[in-house]
Design a protein around this motif. Structure first.
Motif, PDB file in Angstrom:
ATOM      1  N   GLU A  40      11.093   3.311  19.299  1.00  0.00           N
ATOM      2  CA  GLU A  40      11.556   4.665  18.983  1.00  0.00           C
ATOM      3  C   GLU A  40      10.855   4.758  17.718  1.00  0.00           C
ATOM      4  O   GLU A  40      10.678   5.891  17.264  1.00  0.00           O
ATOM      5  CB  GLU A  40      13.121   4.527  18.860  1.00  0.00           C
ATOM      6  N   ASN A  41      10.411   3.722  16.983  1.00  0.00           N
ATOM      7  CA  ASN A  41       9.990   3.984  15.590  1.00  0.00           C
ATOM      8  C   ASN A  41       8.869   4.177  15.405  1.00  0.00           C
ATOM      9  O   ASN A  41       8.334   4.401  14.160  1.00  0.00           O
ATOM     10  CB  ASN A  41      10.568   3.018  14.520  1.00  0.00           C
ATOM     11  N   TRP A  42       7.796   3.974  16.394  1.00  0.00           N
ATOM     12  CA  TRP A  42       6.392   4.210  16.165  1.00  0.00           C
ATOM     13  C   TRP A  42       6.104   5.501  15.789  1.00  0.00           C
ATOM     14  O   TRP A  42       5.021   5.477  14.771  1.00  0.00           O
ATOM     15  CB  TRP A  42       5.580   3.853  17.401  1.00  0.00           C
ATOM     16  N   GLN A  43       6.707   6.518  16.093  1.00  0.00           N
ATOM     17  CA  GLN A  43       6.271   8.010  15.532  1.00  0.00           C
ATOM     18  C   GLN A  43       6.673   7.990  14.057  1.00  0.00           C
ATOM     19  O   GLN A  43       5.941   8.496  13.356  1.00  0.00           O
ATOM     20  CB  GLN A  43       7.274   9.153  16.231  1.00  0.00           C
ATOM     21  N   MET A  44       7.776   7.211  13.486  1.00  0.00           N
ATOM     22  CA  MET A  44       8.323   7.374  12.187  1.00  0.00           C
ATOM     23  C   MET A  44       7.323   6.561  11.305  1.00  0.00           C
ATOM     24  O   MET A  44       6.946   6.864  10.201  1.00  0.00           O
ATOM     25  CB  MET A  44       9.611   6.918  12.021  1.00  0.00           C
ATOM     26  N   LEU A  45       6.820   5.421  11.922  1.00  0.00           N
ATOM     27  CA  LEU A  45       6.037   4.636  11.272  1.00  0.00           C
ATOM     28  C   LEU A  45       4.463   5.333  10.997  1.00  0.00           C
ATOM     29  O   LEU A  45       3.843   5.129  10.007  1.00  0.00           O
ATOM     30  CB  LEU A  45       5.512   3.286  11.965  1.00  0.00           C
ATOM     31  N   LEU A  46       4.058   5.996  12.143  1.00  0.00           N
ATOM     32  CA  LEU A  46       2.792   6.641  11.880  1.00  0.00           C
ATOM     33  C   LEU A  46       3.038   7.746  10.681  1.00  0.00           C
ATOM     34  O   LEU A  46       2.044   8.026  10.042  1.00  0.00           O
ATOM     35  CB  LEU A  46       2.446   7.342  13.275  1.00  0.00           C
ATOM     36  N   ALA A  47       4.083   8.484  10.874  1.00  0.00           N
ATOM     37  CA  ALA A  47       4.368   9.522   9.915  1.00  0.00           C
ATOM     38  C   ALA A  47       4.193   9.085   8.374  1.00  0.00           C
ATOM     39  O   ALA A  47       3.656   9.791   7.779  1.00  0.00           O
ATOM     40  CB  ALA A  47       5.524  10.402  10.194  1.00  0.00           C
ATOM     41  N   LYS A  48       5.024   8.113   8.216  1.00  0.00           N
ATOM     42  CA  LYS A  48       5.180   7.250   6.891  1.00  0.00           C
ATOM     43  C   LYS A  48       3.605   6.964   6.538  1.00  0.00           C
ATOM     44  O   LYS A  48       3.205   7.205   5.226  1.00  0.00           O
ATOM     45  CB  LYS A  48       6.042   6.171   6.927  1.00  0.00           C
ATOM     46  N   ALA A  49       3.029   6.404   7.614  1.00  0.00           N
ATOM     47  CA  ALA A  49       1.638   5.913   6.981  1.00  0.00           C
ATOM     48  C   ALA A  49       0.779   7.224   6.816  1.00  0.00           C
ATOM     49  O   ALA A  49       0.025   7.063   5.711  1.00  0.00           O
ATOM     50  CB  ALA A  49       1.114   5.201   8.085  1.00  0.00           C
ATOM     51  N   LEU A  69      -0.747  13.907  20.247  1.00  0.00           N
ATOM     52  CA  LEU A  69      -0.067  12.699  19.732  1.00  0.00           C
ATOM     53  C   LEU A  69       0.665  13.446  18.318  1.00  0.00           C
ATOM     54  O   LEU A  69       1.821  12.858  18.017  1.00  0.00           O
ATOM     55  CB  LEU A  69      -1.172  11.856  19.294  1.00  0.00           C
ATOM     56  N   LEU A  70       0.010  14.090  17.689  1.00  0.00           N
ATOM     57  CA  LEU A  70       0.869  14.670  16.457  1.00  0.00           C
ATOM     58  C   LEU A  70       1.910  15.444  16.807  1.00  0.00           C
ATOM     59  O   LEU A  70       3.230  15.432  16.017  1.00  0.00           O
ATOM     60  CB  LEU A  70      -0.198  15.339  15.492  1.00  0.00           C
ATOM     61  N   ILE A  71       2.030  16.153  17.975  1.00  0.00           N
ATOM     62  CA  ILE A  71       3.136  17.167  18.588  1.00  0.00           C
ATOM     63  C   ILE A  71       4.259  16.222  18.754  1.00  0.00           C
ATOM     64  O   ILE A  71       5.310  16.382  18.571  1.00  0.00           O
ATOM     65  CB  ILE A  71       2.752  17.965  19.379  1.00  0.00           C
ATOM     66  N   GLU A  72       3.875  14.889  19.514  1.00  0.00           N
ATOM     67  CA  GLU A  72       4.832  13.934  19.918  1.00  0.00           C
ATOM     68  C   GLU A  72       5.488  13.491  18.823  1.00  0.00           C
ATOM     69  O   GLU A  72       6.737  13.359  18.814  1.00  0.00           O
ATOM     70  CB  GLU A  72       4.111  13.094  20.757  1.00  0.00           C
ATOM     71  N   GLU A  78      12.568  16.194  16.243  1.00  0.00           N
ATOM     72  CA  GLU A  78      12.962  17.608  16.289  1.00  0.00           C
ATOM     73  C   GLU A  78      14.533  17.967  15.913  1.00  0.00           C
ATOM     74  O   GLU A  78      14.884  19.420  15.584  1.00  0.00           O
ATOM     75  CB  GLU A  78      12.398  18.365  17.595  1.00  0.00           C
ATOM     76  N   ASN A  79      15.236  17.170  15.968  1.00  0.00           N
ATOM     77  CA  ASN A  79      16.568  17.528  15.539  1.00  0.00           C
ATOM     78  C   ASN A  79      17.050  17.234  14.104  1.00  0.00           C
ATOM     79  O   ASN A  79      18.215  17.449  13.557  1.00  0.00           O
ATOM     80  CB  ASN A  79      17.652  16.311  16.274  1.00  0.00           C
ATOM     81  N   ASP A  80      15.943  16.884  13.521  1.00  0.00           N
ATOM     82  CA  ASP A  80      16.003  16.666  11.874  1.00  0.00           C
ATOM     83  C   ASP A  80      15.942  18.059  11.396  1.00  0.00           C
ATOM     84  O   ASP A  80      14.867  18.936  11.490  1.00  0.00           O
ATOM     85  CB  ASP A  80      14.957  16.004  11.566  1.00  0.00           C
ATOM     86  N   PRO A  81      16.935  18.563  10.493  1.00  0.00           N
ATOM     87  CA  PRO A  81      17.003  19.711  10.031  1.00  0.00           C
ATOM     88  C   PRO A  81      15.816  20.078   8.906  1.00  0.00           C
ATOM     89  O   PRO A  81      15.299  21.079   8.752  1.00  0.00           O
ATOM     90  CB  PRO A  81      18.255  19.950   9.414  1.00  0.00           C
ATOM     91  N   VAL A  82      15.286  19.086   8.202  1.00  0.00           N
ATOM     92  CA  VAL A  82      14.225  19.223   7.426  1.00  0.00           C
ATOM     93  C   VAL A  82      12.907  19.640   8.156  1.00  0.00           C
ATOM     94  O   VAL A  82      12.106  20.410   7.812  1.00  0.00           O
ATOM     95  CB  VAL A  82      13.897  17.859   6.437  1.00  0.00           C
ATOM     96  N   VAL A  83      12.793  18.867   9.123  1.00  0.00           N
ATOM     97  CA  VAL A  83      11.747  18.895  10.038  1.00  0.00           C
ATOM     98  C   VAL A  83      11.528  20.351  10.572  1.00  0.00           C
ATOM     99  O   VAL A  83      10.546  20.959  10.655  1.00  0.00           O
ATOM    100  CB  VAL A  83      11.471  17.962  11.099  1.00  0.00           C
ATOM    101  N   LEU A  87       8.876  23.387   9.703  1.00  0.00           N
ATOM    102  CA  LEU A  87       8.213  24.158  11.105  1.00  0.00           C
ATOM    103  C   LEU A  87       8.360  25.643  10.967  1.00  0.00           C
ATOM    104  O   LEU A  87       7.279  26.381  11.118  1.00  0.00           O
ATOM    105  CB  LEU A  87       8.560  23.654  12.323  1.00  0.00           C
ATOM    106  N   VAL A  88       9.581  26.174  10.648  1.00  0.00           N
ATOM    107  CA  VAL A  88       9.562  27.508  10.286  1.00  0.00           C
ATOM    108  C   VAL A  88       8.950  27.988   9.058  1.00  0.00           C
ATOM    109  O   VAL A  88       7.918  29.059   9.083  1.00  0.00           O
ATOM    110  CB  VAL A  88      11.334  27.792  10.215  1.00  0.00           C
TER     111      VAL A  88
END
Length: 96
Positions: A40-49, A69-72, A78-83, A87-88
């Motif tokens: 579940e965390n690979w997306q977060m690890l990629l974003a942090k890197a 991949l970036l969209i994924e 997507e449930n994060d209000p800051v994200v 995007l808006v």
């Protein structure tokens, strides 16, 4: 000459697997992350890197990563209000 106490060899012969089997350390078992958590965390690890890179390096690296991949990575949060707000704001900036 090796001296063995009475019954010593018999005790070893009766329960050899108890002597040979390593007992799992509770502290080691707690430190190993569960597979679901890692997946579940690979997306977060990629974003942090990516965001930890200098801006000029980040723009070059992001240009090399497939858009899907970036969209994924973004959809994973997507449930994060800051994200959602980011995007808006980006969409509003692109349209202006």
């Amino acid at each position: 000459m090796l001296r063995v106490k009475k019954g010593g060899l018999k005790a070893i012969a009766e329960e050899p697997e108890q002597i040979l089997a390593p007992s799992p350390s509770p502290s080691l078992m707690e430190e190993v992350p569960k597979l679901e958590t890692v997946q579940e965390n690979w997306q977060m690890l990629l974003a942090k890197a990516l965001v930890s890179m200098p801006p000029e390096v980040l723009s070059k690296v992001v240009g090399c990563i497939p858009k899907e991949l970036l969209i994924e990575v973004i959809k994973a949060r997507e449930n994060d209000p800051v994200v959602k707000l980011a995007l808006v704001l980006l969409n509003a900036q692109r349209q202006a």
